[in-house]
Design a protein around this motif. Structure first.
Motif, short mmCIF file in Angstrom:
data_model
loop_
_atom_site.label_atom_id
_atom_site.label_comp_id
_atom_site.label_asym_id
_atom_site.label_seq_id
_atom_site.Cartn_x
_atom_site.Cartn_y
_atom_site.Cartn_z
N PRO A 113 -9.59 2.08 4.19
CA PRO A 113 -10.74 1.20 3.93
C PRO A 113 -10.35 -0.25 3.63
O PRO A 113 -10.87 -0.87 2.72
CB PRO A 113 -11.36 1.85 2.69
N PHE A 114 -9.40 -0.78 4.41
CA PHE A 114 -8.91 -2.13 4.19
C PHE A 114 -8.96 -2.91 5.51
O PHE A 114 -8.84 -2.34 6.59
CB PHE A 114 -7.46 -2.11 3.68
N ARG A 115 -9.09 -4.22 5.39
CA ARG A 115 -9.12 -5.07 6.57
C ARG A 115 -7.73 -5.14 7.21
O ARG A 115 -6.72 -4.87 6.57
CB ARG A 115 -9.63 -6.46 6.22
N ARG A 146 -6.03 11.06 -1.55
CA ARG A 146 -7.32 11.74 -1.34
C ARG A 146 -7.81 12.43 -2.60
O ARG A 146 -8.97 12.78 -2.71
CB ARG A 146 -7.18 12.78 -0.24
N GLN A 147 -6.91 12.68 -3.55
CA GLN A 147 -7.25 13.43 -4.74
C GLN A 147 -7.38 12.51 -5.96
O GLN A 147 -6.39 11.95 -6.43
CB GLN A 147 -6.19 14.50 -5.03
N LEU A 148 -8.57 12.38 -6.47
CA LEU A 148 -8.80 11.57 -7.66
C LEU A 148 -7.96 12.06 -8.83
O LEU A 148 -7.41 11.25 -9.59
CB LEU A 148 -10.29 11.60 -8.03
N LEU A 204 0.85 -1.18 0.00
CA LEU A 204 0.00 0.00 0.00
C LEU A 204 0.88 1.23 0.00
O LEU A 204 1.74 1.37 0.87
CB LEU A 204 -0.91 0.00 1.23
N ASP A 205 0.68 2.11 -0.96
CA ASP A 205 1.42 3.36 -1.09
C ASP A 205 0.48 4.49 -0.69
O ASP A 205 -0.41 4.87 -1.45
CB ASP A 205 1.91 3.52 -2.53
N LEU A 206 0.68 5.06 0.49
CA LEU A 206 -0.17 6.15 0.98
C LEU A 206 0.31 7.48 0.43
O LEU A 206 1.50 7.78 0.46
CB LEU A 206 -0.14 6.20 2.51
N GLY A 207 -0.63 8.29 -0.06
CA GLY A 207 -0.29 9.57 -0.67
C GLY A 207 0.48 9.35 -1.95
O GLY A 207 1.43 10.06 -2.25
N THR A 208 0.04 8.40 -2.75
CA THR A 208 0.78 7.94 -3.92
C THR A 208 1.00 9.01 -4.98
O THR A 208 1.94 8.93 -5.75
CB THR A 208 0.10 6.71 -4.54
N GLY A 209 0.13 10.03 -5.05
CA GLY A 209 0.27 11.03 -6.10
C GLY A 209 0.13 10.37 -7.46
O GLY A 209 -0.84 9.67 -7.73
N VAL A 230 -7.00 3.90 -5.23
CA VAL A 230 -8.10 4.05 -4.28
C VAL A 230 -8.10 5.48 -3.76
O VAL A 230 -7.06 5.99 -3.33
CB VAL A 230 -7.95 3.07 -3.09
N VAL A 231 -9.26 6.12 -3.80
CA VAL A 231 -9.43 7.45 -3.22
C VAL A 231 -9.93 7.25 -1.80
O VAL A 231 -11.00 6.68 -1.58
CB VAL A 231 -10.44 8.31 -4.02
N ALA A 232 -9.14 7.69 -0.82
CA ALA A 232 -9.51 7.54 0.58
C ALA A 232 -8.58 8.37 1.45
O ALA A 232 -7.55 8.87 0.98
CB ALA A 232 -9.45 6.07 1.00
N SER A 233 -8.94 8.48 2.71
CA SER A 233 -8.12 9.18 3.69
C SER A 233 -7.15 8.20 4.34
O SER A 233 -7.53 7.07 4.70
CB SER A 233 -9.01 9.79 4.77
#
Length: 160
Positions: free
Chosen positions: A117-119, A91-93, A60-65, A109-112
């Protein structure tokens, strides 16, 4: 100067007010900073030895840009016998769409990052580059807790 949570005090790139051309230019500059100065090299040094020679791994790459750093990591891992399946979260589509148009291979995935939103344990690894400086201390703790929750093997954070 006290940093604010991203929801309260965003950078212009994160506000969603830039034109498509301005967004593309800003993300290209951020990718260049990552490649030359900051995120890519330390991320590679940290994660590549841990994934080399293993079977397919989910990341998972958070804030992937644009997702270009994740794509570079996947290419480097492939050279070491590891297949990475990377999910890019932002967060930005508009950021994610630029990566798709550029041909960056990842699920988007667009999310905070503070409420993923993952298990639990859905990924082997979670990582971020040049993302944590957007948050105050409480926000960083929240994002890191979420990274640890969804990543079975560990999390890597590269920032300023």
């Amino acid at each position: 100067m006290k940093r604010q949570a991203i929801e309260e005090d965003q950078e212009i790139l994160d506000e969603g007010v830039l034109s498509a051309a301005e967004r593309a230019r800003s993300l290209a500059e951020l990718d260049r900073v990552n490649r030359v100065f900051a995120g890519a090299r330390p991320l590679m040094r940290t994660l590549l030895p841990r994934v080399a020679g293993r079977g397919p791994q989910r990341m998972l790459d958070l804030g992937t840009g644009s997702g270009r750093i994740a794509a570079a990591l996947a290419r480097a891992a492939a050279g070491r016998g590891a297949t990475l399946r990377i999910v890019g979260l932002d967060r930005q589509l508009g950021h994610l769409l630029l990566g798709r148009r550029a041909g960056v291979p990842q699920l988007r995935v667009v999310a905070s990052a503070t409420a993923l939103p993952f298990r639990d344990g859905a990924f082997d690894w979670a990582f971020s580059t040049l993302f944590f400086h957007h948050f105050d201390d409480a926000g960083n703790r929240s994002v890191l807790a979420e990274m640890r929750r969804v990543a079975r093997r560990g999390a890597a954070v590269v920032d300023l």
